[in-house]
Scaffold this motif. Structure first.
Motif, PDB file in Angstrom:
ATOM      1  N   GLY B  75       0.795  -1.256  -0.082  1.00  0.00           N
ATOM      2  CA  GLY B  75       0.183  -0.049   0.102  1.00  0.00           C
ATOM      3  C   GLY B  75       0.910   1.150   0.055  1.00  0.00           C
ATOM      4  O   GLY B  75       0.613   2.366  -0.371  1.00  0.00           O
ATOM      5  N   ASN B  76       2.020   1.102   0.437  1.00  0.00           N
ATOM      6  CA  ASN B  76       2.945   2.320   0.422  1.00  0.00           C
ATOM      7  C   ASN B  76       3.821   2.611  -0.738  1.00  0.00           C
ATOM      8  O   ASN B  76       4.451   3.487  -1.032  1.00  0.00           O
ATOM      9  CB  ASN B  76       3.999   2.107   1.505  1.00  0.00           C
ATOM     10  N   GLN B  99      -4.399  -3.799  -3.820  1.00  0.00           N
ATOM     11  CA  GLN B  99      -4.535  -2.427  -3.054  1.00  0.00           C
ATOM     12  C   GLN B  99      -3.072  -2.077  -3.309  1.00  0.00           C
ATOM     13  O   GLN B  99      -2.627  -1.298  -2.207  1.00  0.00           O
ATOM     14  CB  GLN B  99      -5.037  -2.569  -1.958  1.00  0.00           C
TER      15      GLN B  99
END
Lengths: 357, 357
Positions: B75-76, B99
């Protein structure tokens, strides 16, 4: 090498003959026909209710175990898992990973979970049940009638991993009210490893379509949808699927699943009779026809495995971890004959004379 | 059948000979040795930096694409994806599912993404880059030098799916600063489908170990850990891994990866020369040696596929979806010879005489 492991096992000459051929292109009506036959025969041999579906996953049995946990259970479920060995434990790990609430029931070592044990979990708001019918790591066949009764009276969604039990022990999805059955190509299907199979009841199919999963490869909706036309969402292990086709037809021609079970049972009974005077203890009190787990009384089990492999050209199945020195397993699946059993017994006898047993 | 698809392709007699043999038990030092050889040769042929690792996933190329997205991005991250066909699009879908924030850069149809296009994404805080080196669905080979330059100056973690390009087009993981390369058993490795391979640079290995993934089957930590001793966490497609071993050694004995590429390039060039007077248009302006995408000027591409299959015993590779009638592809991978090209050209010539082309 003579192979008494529980997978990969020995294949028939017909299956090997397919392995010798070029693998065909598969986005064709010809391959779709093969796949639809595979699905029909898998449903038939699992005794699945009308409207059931079978999907073929290119991956190990664990890939299908994970796919099933992800595709039929979720955070609102609470499942009971029979954790009597490394495969039961794997179901618990999978529920942990995918955040499916669960509890485990641990059978007495070497024994099936009992109706009495299960009764303690009555009316506790479980929604599902996960079991490895034959806990292959221990060679323990669970009492599927007791499990089915428990699930029926508590209205649980019953998932059965039959990986090593399929075609070896009696099993009837419809009668037992089993919603999902899992097996693999390299067990009694006696094909090379690489494919696992999931048979889903109509109720299970409906559940899969109603759920969203965070995976592309293990999303069973895509497998079900493509399977309607005899295809798979991604390039499958085409060669192994053709081998499965030949093997399923062989079983059908030889009297179907019931005769396949009779055959495996006869090989297992013959072996168990012939080892009576050897220094082994059978460590399971609830045997599957697929495998006999043995504790050699005088020597390391792993040394027996190594000696048979290196000096007799025979594979038996070693156990892993802390069991490695205590227990090995002898499989009864694949293309084995009574004469093959004799060869193994003779090797044991010779090892005994050499003080290696 | 003569097979000009892009997978499964035709295997050598030696590889087929292994398919004809019983699959051995694999939890043995003997099989570990095979796997360690496989890993060493894969690293060598990918020209991976010292300390790289190769893992073998029983599953299609998509299984490995998904495993890589899950195991190296999160996600980062913010990744840039070349979305120029169905496989590029698949990377975007995988990032969506898992995601991982992403953007896509869409090359002009039939063309590589260009340095100028990429420059528009400079200094935009991307952290990773995903590309299918040969977008197999369109037969377009991307400009890996331009991509590598872009990634180097923006310090991006570069993942290259070389599924159909490996052993066909020049590629050097170390020189290009590629962190992960993916390929499959059924492309130029010319083995049956069922195994995909992931080569990871030391930096990629470190990243995999630092991340937690919500999967058991696709958790590369387990594959890396077991691979240290030449084993896999779950039962792999043992037979195909033995076939890969034979094939990798064949390539090594035949002059290594550079000669394998020369060979594929020669087959591709021969075919492209021979079709000059046939009513086809090559629809890619940036060809891989693996495949030639052709638009037949006068007839349906899918009809050409069906006619060659049913009347000439030849498979070419149809396209799916809306491209089905417009484009088919001719692969140059697997055990193909100049004479095989002649047979296909003769079939095309015959179809032309019959007004079917």
């Amino acid at each position: 090498m003579l192979n008494f492991t529980v997978g990969p096992v020995m294949s028939s000459q017909e299956v090997l003959g397919i392995g010798a051929q070029q693998v065909p292109y598969f986005r064709t009506p010809e391959f779709s026909k093969v796949m639809l036959e595979n699905e029909g025969l898998m449903n038939k041999f699992a005794k699945a209710p009308d409207g059931s579906r079978a999907v073929f996953i290119t991956g190990s049995g664990t890939a299908s175990m994970e796919a099933v946990v992800m595709n039929v259970f979720g955070g609102n479920d609470k499942v009971l898992i029979v954790d009597g060995g490394s495969f039961g434990h794997r179901f618990a790990q999978l529920c942990e990973i995918h955040q499916v609430p669960y509890e485990t029931v641990v059978p007495e070592d070497g024994c099936s979970v009992t109706a009495e044990q299960l009764a303690e979990y009555d009316d506790m708001e479980f929604t599902g049940f996960l079991v490895n019918l034959d806990e292959t790591s221990k060679g323990v066949l669970y009492d599927i009638d007791a499990i089915s009764d428990f699930c029926n009276r508590n209205e649980l969604f019953l998932v059965v991993d039959s990986i090593s039990s399929f075609l070896c022990d009696e099993f009837d999805m419809e009668k037992l009210n089993v919603q999902v059955m899992i097996t693999g190509s390299q067990k009694a299907l006696a094909c090379p490893p690489g494919i696992s199979v999931i048979v889903l009841s109509p109720k299970a199919v409906e559940r899969v379509y109603s759920r969203k999963v965070r995976s592309m490869y293990l999303d069973l909706k895509a497998a079900l949808k493509n399977g309607e036309r005899g295809q798979t969402p991604f390039t499958p292990a085409v060669g192994i699927l053709l081998q499965i086709n030949a093997r399923l037809k062989q079983i059908e021609a030889g009297g179907g699943v019931d005769m396949a079970i009779v055959r495996t049972a006869a090989i297992a009974a013959d072996f168990r009779r012939k080892i009576r005077y050897l220094p082994f203890e059978i460590v399971s009190k609830s045997l599957s026809n697929a495998v006999t787990p043995l504790h050699p009384l005088n020597v390391s089990a792993y040394d027996v495995f190594t000696c048979l492999k290196d000096e007799y050209g025979i594979w038996i199945c070693p156990n892993g971890g802390e069991m490695a020195d205590k227990v090995f397993r002898v499989g009864h699946i694949g293309c084995l004959t009574f004469e093959d059993n004799d060869r193994l017994i003779e090797a044991f006898g010779d090892m005994q004379r050499r003080n290696l047993l």
